[in-house]
Design a protein around this motif. Structure first.
Motif: not given
Length: 495
Positions: A417-427, A456-461
């Motif tokens: 996810a480090s290569a994704w646009p800043d607007s996209v979060r990772l779950a 802030g871009r990481l969502e832990l489910e």
């Protein structure tokens, strides 16, 4: 009613008979000692009152003619209700596994006996005595009756009985244990084989029980198993034997049945009853159950065959989504063996980088833009090929490696996810055991730092189940994650 003077006289005569018979058997001539008969009777009285030696005697008809008063007191029965009564009506022989000799048999045959455990017939829960008796004969070989001794063995017998019970029954639930179930199934199959009778074996495994142990503690798990055992007993309203094999695994033997419709109804009732909420001191919980069914002699004629068939059916039920029942069929064997090999290959998959991630987009309903991507673990198996996320989730559930897979997924997902646009979060989904691990926060922090990924871009489910864990551990972990800056979402809310 026997007058006190009469039975006391009978007692003295019996004791004198006991003494004389001992003299006769010993071959001695003249007095046994320098003591008079009165002194010897006084000595025997002292011995009886001390509890070290108790005596009894019967006449030729088998009626009690003497009994130490200490025995009557221990039996909690009045002497008047005992003397003159048939000894076989007063005492009941306690059989040990059906091998004990019968008191009526030994007395009727005029045979000596030793170490016979008996209990008063009128006191079925009372004291236990160990009786020994010797037939007495007079001149010309005429049978005169029995003389003998008694010992209180209540405590010893209770200990032995409890030890024997623990050897056959589960100490927690009171159900038959693994050894007793094996013996019972073996005996039933052997007896039924010649008579061409059927029987069914059910294997029952609780779903999510380990989670209750992990989150609410072992005391809650023990109480849950007791309640499960009670519900199982109520769920099967026909003759059967129910056992707990250990952990959360149960077994049921139902004789004289091969009707799949009826067996399916029983299994469905078990599943329905076991998934109702449980009230424990530590809180409420909900579990499920999976059931595997095999029928003898169709699915096997030996205990090993029928239990293995039921176990394979159970495995199929769990792999099919849990909370269901399955009957054994021939094709299950290859499928089950293959799945078990997959579980065994999982460690190799981690070491040789056979796992990979697929990302599912989560789209904003208003604008249609991708808000985040949820990571799912897949497996590129050397022989099977690609195992998708749904099948992989079934394989990993309950595996000892679920935490290791979770650790790998967090690190790999952050790196991707480090290569994704800043607007996209990772779950990323977090297994409960991993969330409750002591080093979980450190693991997340290291993965973020290594990938250069913004917290802030990481969502832990996480699932609701984490909140049933140790409160201090959960609070500490949540506080540390909030401080770290990651986002938390509740997955499968209400499940």
């Amino acid at each position: 009613m026997v007058a006190p003077g009469v039975w006391r006289f009978a007692c003295e005569m019996s004791l004198k008979g006991l003494l004389s018979s001992r003299s006769a058997r010993s071959g001695s001539i003249g007095p046994v000692s320098a003591l008079s008969d009165g002194e010897r009777l006084a000595m025997l009285d002292d011995l009886e009152q001390s509890g070290l030696g108790w005596f009894w005697a019967s006449d030729a008809a088998g009626n009690l003619s003497y009994l130490s008063s200490a025995i009557a007191a221990r039996l909690d029965l009045p002497m008047e209700a005992l003397v003159g009564q048939p000894l076989t009506a007063i005492f009941t022989t306690l059989e040990a596994e059906g091998r004990a000799k019968s008191l009526p048999l030994m007395m009727g045959a005029h045979k000596a006996f030793t170490g016979m455990a008996v209990r008063a017939a009128k006191r079925p829960q009372g004291a236990v005595l160990r009786l020994s008796g010797q037939p007495i004969t007079g001149s010309g070989g005429r049978f005169l009756g029995f003389r003998g001794t008694g010992t209180d063995i209540t405590e010893e017998y209770t200990r032995e009985e409890e030890t024997a019970r623990l050897a056959r029954y589960d100490s927690l639930t009171g159900l038959s244990n693994r050894h007793r179930m094996a013996s019972h199934i073996e005996a039933t199959l052997t007896a039924f084989r010649a008579a061409r009778r059927n029987c069914a074996v059910m294997m029952i495994d609780l779903d999510r029980f380990k989670h209750v142990n992990d989150t609410l503690g072992h005391a809650a798990g023990d109480e849950l198993l007791k309640q499960v055992s009670s519900r199982l007993t109520r769920a099967i309203d026909r003759d059967c034997e129910i056992g707990r094999l250990g952990g959360d695994e149960f077994q049921v033997l139902i004789p004289d049945i091969d009707d799949r419709g009826v067996l399916g109804e029983i299994a469905a009732k078990i599943i329905a009853m076991l998934r109702q909420p449980y009230s424990l001191e530590e809180g409420r919980c909900v579990i499920g159950a999976s059931v595997g069914i095999a029928i003898a002699p169709h699915d096997g004629v030996t205990r090993e065959d029928i239990v293995r068939a039921a176990d394979l059916a159970l495995y199929a039920a769990k792999n099919g989504g849990r909370a269901q029942y399955r009957f054994f069929s021939g094709e299950l064997e290859n499928e089950t063996i293959f799945r078990r090999r997959l579980e065994q290959d999982l460690g190799l998959a981690l070491r040789e980088a056979q796992l990979f991630l697929r990302f599912e987009p989560i789209v904003e309903a208003d604008g249609g833009t991708v808000a985040s991507l949820e990571a799912h673990v897949c497996w590129n198996h050397a022989q099977r090929g690609v195992i998708d996320e749904e099948e992989f989730a079934q394989i990993i559930e309950g595996s000892a490696l679920v935490g290791d897979v979770g650790r790998w997924a967090i690190g790999a997902a952050c790196a991707a996810a480090s290569a994704w646009p800043d607007s996209v979060r990772l779950a990323v989904n977090v297994p409960v055991p991993l969330f409750l691990a002591d080093d979980f926060v450190t693991l997340v922090s290291d993965a973020l730092e290594s990938a250069g990924f913004a917290p802030g871009r990481l969502e832990l489910e996480i699932s609701e189940a984490v909140f049933f864990g140790d409160a201090s551990t959960v609070d500490r972990t949540l506080a540390a994650l909030f401080k770290l800056g990651v986002r938390l979402t509740l997955d499968e809310f209400g499940s």
